[in-house]
Design a protein around this motif. Structure first.
Motif, PDB file in Angstrom:
ATOM      1  N   LYS A  25      14.112  17.127  -8.484  1.00  0.00           N
ATOM      2  CA  LYS A  25      15.155  18.112  -8.187  1.00  0.00           C
ATOM      3  C   LYS A  25      14.956  18.729  -6.802  1.00  0.00           C
ATOM      4  N   ASN A  26      13.701  18.821  -6.379  1.00  0.00           N
ATOM      5  CA  ASN A  26      13.392  19.449  -5.095  1.00  0.00           C
ATOM      6  C   ASN A  26      12.518  18.510  -4.269  1.00  0.00           C
ATOM      7  N   VAL A  27      13.003  18.176  -3.061  1.00  0.00           N
ATOM      8  CA  VAL A  27      12.313  17.206  -2.211  1.00  0.00           C
ATOM      9  C   VAL A  27      12.345  17.688  -0.765  1.00  0.00           C
ATOM     10  N   PHE A  28      11.195  17.566  -0.094  1.00  0.00           N
ATOM     11  CA  PHE A  28      11.106  17.790   1.356  1.00  0.00           C
ATOM     12  C   PHE A  28      10.620  16.477   1.932  1.00  0.00           C
ATOM     13  N   ILE A  29      11.494  15.768   2.647  1.00  0.00           N
ATOM     14  CA  ILE A  29      11.214  14.395   3.053  1.00  0.00           C
ATOM     15  C   ILE A  29      11.338  14.236   4.563  1.00  0.00           C
ATOM     16  N   ALA A  30      10.285  13.725   5.186  1.00  0.00           N
ATOM     17  CA  ALA A  30      10.324  13.396   6.612  1.00  0.00           C
ATOM     18  C   ALA A  30      10.706  11.933   6.747  1.00  0.00           C
ATOM     19  N   SER A  31      11.674  11.650   7.616  1.00  0.00           N
ATOM     20  CA  SER A  31      12.145  10.271   7.713  1.00  0.00           C
ATOM     21  C   SER A  31      12.763   9.991   9.069  1.00  0.00           C
ATOM     22  N   HIS A  32      12.608   8.721   9.513  1.00  0.00           N
ATOM     23  CA  HIS A  32      13.326   8.227  10.688  1.00  0.00           C
ATOM     24  C   HIS A  32      14.623   7.542  10.268  1.00  0.00           C
ATOM     25  N   GLU A  33      14.768   7.278   8.971  1.00  0.00           N
ATOM     26  CA  GLU A  33      15.935   6.548   8.477  1.00  0.00           C
ATOM     27  C   GLU A  33      17.083   7.528   8.261  1.00  0.00           C
ATOM     28  N   LEU A  34      17.774   7.869   9.351  1.00  0.00           N
ATOM     29  CA  LEU A  34      18.789   8.909   9.286  1.00  0.00           C
ATOM     30  C   LEU A  34      19.959   8.526   8.389  1.00  0.00           C
ATOM     31  N   SER A  35      20.311   7.243   8.352  1.00  0.00           N
ATOM     32  CA  SER A  35      21.420   6.828   7.494  1.00  0.00           C
ATOM     33  C   SER A  35      21.081   7.040   6.023  1.00  0.00           C
ATOM     34  N   GLU A  36      19.813   6.821   5.653  1.00  0.00           N
ATOM     35  CA  GLU A  36      19.389   7.034   4.273  1.00  0.00           C
ATOM     36  C   GLU A  36      19.349   8.521   3.950  1.00  0.00           C
ATOM     37  N   THR A  55       9.879   5.308   2.925  1.00  0.00           N
ATOM     38  CA  THR A  55      10.417   3.944   2.903  1.00  0.00           C
ATOM     39  C   THR A  55       9.924   3.091   4.066  1.00  0.00           C
ATOM     40  N   ALA A  56       9.002   3.619   4.873  1.00  0.00           N
ATOM     41  CA  ALA A  56       8.458   2.832   5.985  1.00  0.00           C
ATOM     42  C   ALA A  56       7.778   1.577   5.447  1.00  0.00           C
ATOM     43  N   ASN A  57       8.066   0.441   6.058  1.00  0.00           N
ATOM     44  CA  ASN A  57       7.470  -0.857   5.711  1.00  0.00           C
ATOM     45  C   ASN A  57       7.929  -1.409   4.364  1.00  0.00           C
ATOM     46  N   LEU A  58       8.975  -0.806   3.773  1.00  0.00           N
ATOM     47  CA  LEU A  58       9.508  -1.343   2.522  1.00  0.00           C
ATOM     48  C   LEU A  58      10.699  -2.252   2.813  1.00  0.00           C
ATOM     49  N   ALA A  62       0.834  -1.204   0.000  1.00  0.00           N
ATOM     50  CA  ALA A  62       0.000   0.000   0.000  1.00  0.00           C
ATOM     51  C   ALA A  62       0.870   1.255   0.000  1.00  0.00           C
ATOM     52  N   LYS A  63       1.996   1.203   0.723  1.00  0.00           N
ATOM     53  CA  LYS A  63       2.940   2.325   0.713  1.00  0.00           C
ATOM     54  C   LYS A  63       3.505   2.532  -0.691  1.00  0.00           C
ATOM     55  N   LEU A  64       3.753   1.436  -1.409  1.00  0.00           N
ATOM     56  CA  LEU A  64       4.261   1.542  -2.777  1.00  0.00           C
ATOM     57  C   LEU A  64       3.257   2.225  -3.698  1.00  0.00           C
ATOM     58  N   VAL A  65       1.966   2.021  -3.444  1.00  0.00           N
ATOM     59  CA  VAL A  65       0.939   2.711  -4.228  1.00  0.00           C
ATOM     60  C   VAL A  65       1.042   4.217  -3.989  1.00  0.00           C
ATOM     61  N   SER A  66       1.172   4.610  -2.726  1.00  0.00           N
ATOM     62  CA  SER A  66       1.292   6.024  -2.385  1.00  0.00           C
ATOM     63  C   SER A  66       2.526   6.643  -3.035  1.00  0.00           C
ATOM     64  N   ILE A  67       3.648   5.932  -2.966  1.00  0.00           N
ATOM     65  CA  ILE A  67       4.889   6.421  -3.575  1.00  0.00           C
ATOM     66  C   ILE A  67       4.734   6.542  -5.089  1.00  0.00           C
ATOM     67  N   SER A  68       4.111   5.533  -5.696  1.00  0.00           N
ATOM     68  CA  SER A  68       3.952   5.528  -7.153  1.00  0.00           C
ATOM     69  C   SER A  68       3.076   6.679  -7.623  1.00  0.00           C
ATOM     70  N   ILE A  69       2.042   6.991  -6.852  1.00  0.00           N
ATOM     71  CA  ILE A  69       1.187   8.125  -7.202  1.00  0.00           C
ATOM     72  C   ILE A  69       1.979   9.425  -7.115  1.00  0.00           C
ATOM     73  N   ALA A  70       2.809   9.551  -6.062  1.00  0.00           N
ATOM     74  CA  ALA A  70       3.592  10.779  -5.882  1.00  0.00           C
ATOM     75  C   ALA A  70       4.640  10.942  -6.974  1.00  0.00           C
TER      76      ALA A  70
END
Length: 284
Positions: free
Chosen positions: A164-175, A144-147, A122-130
């Motif tokens: 080119k321009n991204v604002f991304i919230a993430s817990h995956e600090l290494s990524e 990338t949660a649950n991937l 389901a997360k992949l659907v959301s990503i694909s739409i975006a």
């Protein structure tokens, strides 16, 4: 790209975003913070999901004008809810290019009905739409949660080629450390840092991290260092080579040393949060 001035968001009497002022530059910006810090609420405000007090503009457009914003900005801020129809039809409704699904290595979901998908699918659907549409800015909440690891790698490969321009919230600090040039740290609804990763690094100087299961013994033998989880932090102008030489000269058992590396974003982030918590405790 994004301008916030004295932004406040309340849920009842609870203030979730507290007088937030922020300028997000062009490029890749990461929004990080502990659970409950206000990350998802902030992205919800940007997407027009929540009403707010103060000023909020994206690409010069007032955030309350969500129709104009969604014409130029692509969002993935939560797992979408759709009728139980095939994913291929969902993408058509969203006017998203299904080629993105193939690039993500997830073509098997195209023929599946939405309600049969796993959380990760389901997360992949959301990503694909975006990512399946062209936009001036992509705003993504924990994409990338649950991937699984393969899908995470594919996602960032597609993102870096597409956006080119991204604002991304993430817990995956290494990524995030590998893709973001700018960083925003939020804690308890307040922005505690906004700048480049280099500026954050300069704030704490050089930090070398020694991974070990015997931190106290190493600190005692070196006569310096700070206990940091299952690691020892060494501050100053030390290099990896000089630390290794110092460990050997102080007769440290090298079997205790599991690795030596320059501190990354996760270490700087945790140091900043610890400092902020100490300031809070002093105020209390």
């Amino acid at each position: 790209m994004i301008t916030l001035k004295h932004l406040v968001k309340r849920f009842g009497k609870k203030v979730v975003l507290d007088d937030v002022s922020l300028e997000v530059r062009e490029g890749y910006t990461a929004l990080v913070g502990p659970n409950g810090a206000g990350k998802s609420t902030l992205l919800g405000v940007l997407a027009g999901v929540y009403k707010y007090e103060g000023e909020c503009h994206i690409l010069g457009i007032e955030c309350r004008d969500s129709k104009r914003i969604h014409e130029r900005v692509s969002f993935s801020i939560d797992t979408p809810v759709f009728p139980d129809i095939k994913v291929r039809n969902i993408l058509k409704i969203a006017e998203a290019d299904e080629e993105i699904v193939y690039q993500l290595g997830a073509e098997e979901i195209l023929k599946k009905n939405f309600n049969s998908l796993s959380t990760g699918q389901a997360k992949l659907v959301s990503i694909s739409i975006a990512l399946g549409r062209d936009a001036d800015l992509y705003i993504l909440d924990e994409p990338t949660a649950n991937l699984d690891p393969d899908k995470r790698v594919r996602f960032y490969d597609v993102l870096l080629r597409k956006a080119k321009n991204v604002f991304i919230a993430s817990h995956e600090l290494s990524e995030v450390n590998n893709i973001a040039s700018n960083l925003v740290i939020i804690r308890r609804g307040k922005i505690v840092f906004n700048g480049t990763l280099k500026e954050l690094s300069n704030k704490y100087g050089n930090l070398v991290i020694i991974k070990t299961n015997r931190p106290q013994e190493i600190i005692k033998l070196l006569g310096r260092g700070n206990h940091f989880g299952n690691s020892v932090l060494i501050e100053g102008e030390s290099t990896l080579e000089s630390i290794l030489t110092e460990l050997k000269s102080k007769d440290v058992n090298m079997e205790w040393v599991l690795g030596i590396d320059v501190a990354d974003l996760s270490v700087f982030y945790r140091r900043m949060v610890e400092e902020d918590e100490k300031l809070d405790s002093k105020r209390d």
